[in-house]
Structure formats: C-alpha cells, structure tokens
Scaffold this motif. Structure first.
Motif, PDB file in Angstrom:
ATOM      1  N   THR A 149       0.822  -1.211   0.000  1.00 16.54           N
ATOM      2  CA  THR A 149       0.000   0.000   0.000  1.00 16.54           C
ATOM      3  C   THR A 149       0.858   1.263   0.000  1.00 16.54           C
ATOM      4  O   THR A 149       0.320   2.373  -0.084  1.00 16.54           O
ATOM      5  N   SER A 150       2.173   1.100   0.159  1.00 23.85           N
ATOM      6  CA  SER A 150       3.051   2.249   0.398  1.00 23.85           C
ATOM      7  C   SER A 150       3.800   2.673  -0.855  1.00 23.85           C
ATOM      8  O   SER A 150       4.136   1.850  -1.710  1.00 23.85           O
ATOM      9  N   ASP A 151       4.075   3.964  -0.931  1.00 32.06           N
ATOM     10  CA  ASP A 151       4.843   4.558  -2.014  1.00 32.06           C
ATOM     11  C   ASP A 151       6.332   4.380  -1.721  1.00 32.06           C
ATOM     12  O   ASP A 151       6.823   4.799  -0.659  1.00 32.06           O
ATOM     13  N   SER A 160       5.037   7.254   4.118  1.00 32.13           N
ATOM     14  CA  SER A 160       4.080   6.266   3.626  1.00 32.13           C
ATOM     15  C   SER A 160       4.503   4.862   4.048  1.00 32.13           C
ATOM     16  O   SER A 160       3.670   4.040   4.448  1.00 32.13           O
ATOM     17  N   SER A 207      -4.102   1.796  -3.964  1.00 33.98           N
ATOM     18  CA  SER A 207      -3.337   2.892  -3.366  1.00 33.98           C
ATOM     19  C   SER A 207      -3.530   4.119  -4.242  1.00 33.98           C
ATOM     20  O   SER A 207      -4.013   4.026  -5.368  1.00 33.98           O
ATOM     21  N   LEU A 208      -3.144   5.263  -3.718  1.00 32.60           N
ATOM     22  CA  LEU A 208      -3.397   6.517  -4.423  1.00 32.60           C
ATOM     23  C   LEU A 208      -2.091   7.210  -4.781  1.00 32.60           C
ATOM     24  O   LEU A 208      -1.176   7.278  -3.972  1.00 32.60           O
ATOM     25  N   ARG A 209      -2.033   7.672  -5.994  1.00 30.12           N
ATOM     26  CA  ARG A 209      -0.959   8.541  -6.470  1.00 30.12           C
ATOM     27  C   ARG A 209      -1.635   9.731  -7.127  1.00 30.12           C
ATOM     28  O   ARG A 209      -2.827   9.692  -7.436  1.00 30.12           O
ATOM     29  N   THR A 219     -10.737   2.154  -1.357  1.00 25.38           N
ATOM     30  CA  THR A 219      -9.280   2.160  -1.382  1.00 25.38           C
ATOM     31  C   THR A 219      -8.694   1.440  -0.179  1.00 25.38           C
ATOM     32  O   THR A 219      -9.383   1.159   0.808  1.00 25.38           O
ATOM     33  N   GLU A 225      -5.492   2.797   0.577  1.00 26.52           N
ATOM     34  CA  GLU A 225      -4.464   3.817   0.809  1.00 26.52           C
ATOM     35  C   GLU A 225      -4.431   4.225   2.286  1.00 26.52           C
ATOM     36  O   GLU A 225      -5.464   4.548   2.860  1.00 26.52           O
TER      37      GLU A 225
END
Length: 289
Positions: free
Chosen positions: A19-21, A27, A186-188, A217, A219
């Motif tokens: 889930t992490s960037d 994150s 996840s969100l970008r 989501t 995220e």
C-alpha cells in the motif's frame, strides 16, 4: 471491521507494504504500522497484481452478503454505463455513428444497372438520389464529429436491480444502476482524478436517479485520502477496506510534529464527517438500495 478479503491482498514488496509509495518514507512508516495492526505476516509476499483479484473478491463478498437481505440486487465487475437504464441512451450515438452508406451505395449501383436499359430518366434520378444521400451522410458525419464519442470509465464494481416489471433477460430492458464503485488500491497523484472524473460524468450524463457512487481504497496516507474525499462533490464518500486498523496506525504514527498532527486531525475529521467510511458501511448501505 476490515473487508473479509483485504488481508489476502496485502503483502510486502522488497520489504515495503504494497500500500506504500516507495518514494515516500512516511508512507512506508505508516504502512508498516498499519500492516502490523492488520495482522499481515512480515514474510508474506504481495500479489503481483491486485486489481483483478480485488474486484473479483469484492463482487463475491457482496453477492454473499446481499443474498439474505437484498436478493434483488445484482453485483458485477467491469461494467459500462451504457448497460444501465439511466445511461442506455449513450448507445444511440454509437448507432448513429455506424456507417450504412456502403450498403446503400451498393443497392443504388445495382438499381442503376437494372434501369440503364429503360431510358435516360431513371439513371438521372438514381444519380440525383446518390447526391442527396451523400449530402445527408455528410451532415450526419458532421453531427457525430461534433458530439464526439467520449464515454466515462468503466465501473470497477456495479450494483444493479431489475427494471419493473420484467428483468433485462426477459424483456430486453437494461438494469437500473443503484451503486457504482471505483477501486483504487493505493493513491498517487495521477490516480486521484479517475474517480472524480467518473463521478462528475455520471452526474452530468444520467437520465434519472443518480446512483450511489464512491471510491474504495486501501491507501493509508491521510493526505492522499483527503485529496480524494474532501468536499469535491464528485464522490458520495470514500470507503476504506480496513478503516479501524488504519485509525489506530494514524494515531500512533502522526504525533511527532505539527504537520503530522495536522494531518491526523484532518483524517479524523473525515472519519467523523463520514467522508471516509468503513467497508462494513458500504455493505450496510448497499443492502438498503
């Protein structure tokens, strides 16, 4: 309570929660705390792809949970808006755009050949008819070009019910869309716009009642959740697959400085205002439609 299928979709890639960037240390810190509370084993590898498995698992879960309380609802993945009653008219443009001129011209040529031996007047009439049809086709093409063929993104998960008095497979009537969901694991920055665009188009293009439309989501970052769900009006709300563990993780991690505290407080306001809701809320609400 986390979605029943959430845990099986979680795992680690090169030591990072999926889930992490990878370019965002906060994150990753939050992701580790989140996964620990969620109970994700540290040696569990992340699935190679999440999207298809997620939509299939969510559809299966909703079908199972809706069966006792809302058996009239259908749940399907990857659906076009044109399949549903409120948006069925969008198919009219596709029908208009279909080019029938080759078949018409072939019939005219055959007619011309059949009438050539009967005198000069009939061929002249056929030529005139060709010119008239060509002009009409030109006007049709110009209208189609002006209207364009832009259509909304597909719904990742759609919930529908039959249109009275008969279901679609008996009468040919499309189903009535009662809820649609955009799934974003996840969100970008580049992924935030899709649900908003979809929601705005669904509202503008509907003919009839607006379906319940929301993003779903996994995220964990409050900042990204805020960018998606804070007051745009394009989404009814944002559902999270594991909100309770995330709340604990955010409260544990976002304490070190003013910026983190500010993000934590904004996150909690989203929860209190029900802009951010749990997956159980999704199931309970859909059952009322």
């Amino acid at each position: 309570m986390p979605a029943p299928f959430a845990l099986e979709l979680c795992g680690f890639r090169e030591g990072r929660p999926n889930t992490s960037d990878k370019n965002d240390s906060l994150s990753q810190e939050l992701g580790h705390a989140f996964f620990e509370l969620l109970g994700v084993p540290k040696d569990k590898s992340a699935p190679k792809t999440v999207d298809k498995a997620w939509s299939a698992a969510m559809v299966a879960d909703l079908v199972k949970q809706m069966a006792p309380t809302a058996p009239h609802l259908g749940v399907r993945a990857e659906r076009r808006l044109e399949e549903f009653e409120q948006y069925a008219y969008l198919n009219a443009l596709k029908t208009l755009a279909e080019d029938a001129s080759p078949e018409v011209m072939t019939a005219l040529i055959r007619l011309e050949r059949a009438t050539q031996s009967t005198g000069p007047e009939l061929p002249q009439l056929v030529n005139k008819l060709k010119e008239t049809l060509a002009a009409a086709d030109g006007r049709r093409r110009a209208l189609v070009d002006l209207l364009g063929d832009e259509s909304p993104l597909r719904l990742d998960v759609a919930v529908d019910r039959s249109v009275p008095p008969a279901p679609a497979d008996a009468s040919g009537n499309p189903k009535h869309l009662v809820a649609g969901f955009s799934l974003k694991w996840s969100l970008r920055t580049d992924r935030l716009q899709d649900p908003r665009t979809q929601g705005a188009k669904m509202a503008a293009m509907r003919r009839g009642r607006m379906p319940h439309f929301a993003a779903v989501t996994m995220e964990p970052r409050p900042y990204m959740l805020g960018r998606l769900g804070r007051g745009t009006g394009d989404l009814d709300c944002v559902y999270h697959l594991a909100l309770s563990p995330l709340i604990e993780a955010v409260q544990a991690v976002f304490t070190d400085n003013k910026d983190r505290v500010r993000q934590r407080d904004m996150f909690m306001r989203m929860v209190e205002q029900r802009r951010l809701r749990d997956y159980d809320d999704l199931v309970a609400y859909v059952a009322t439609l």
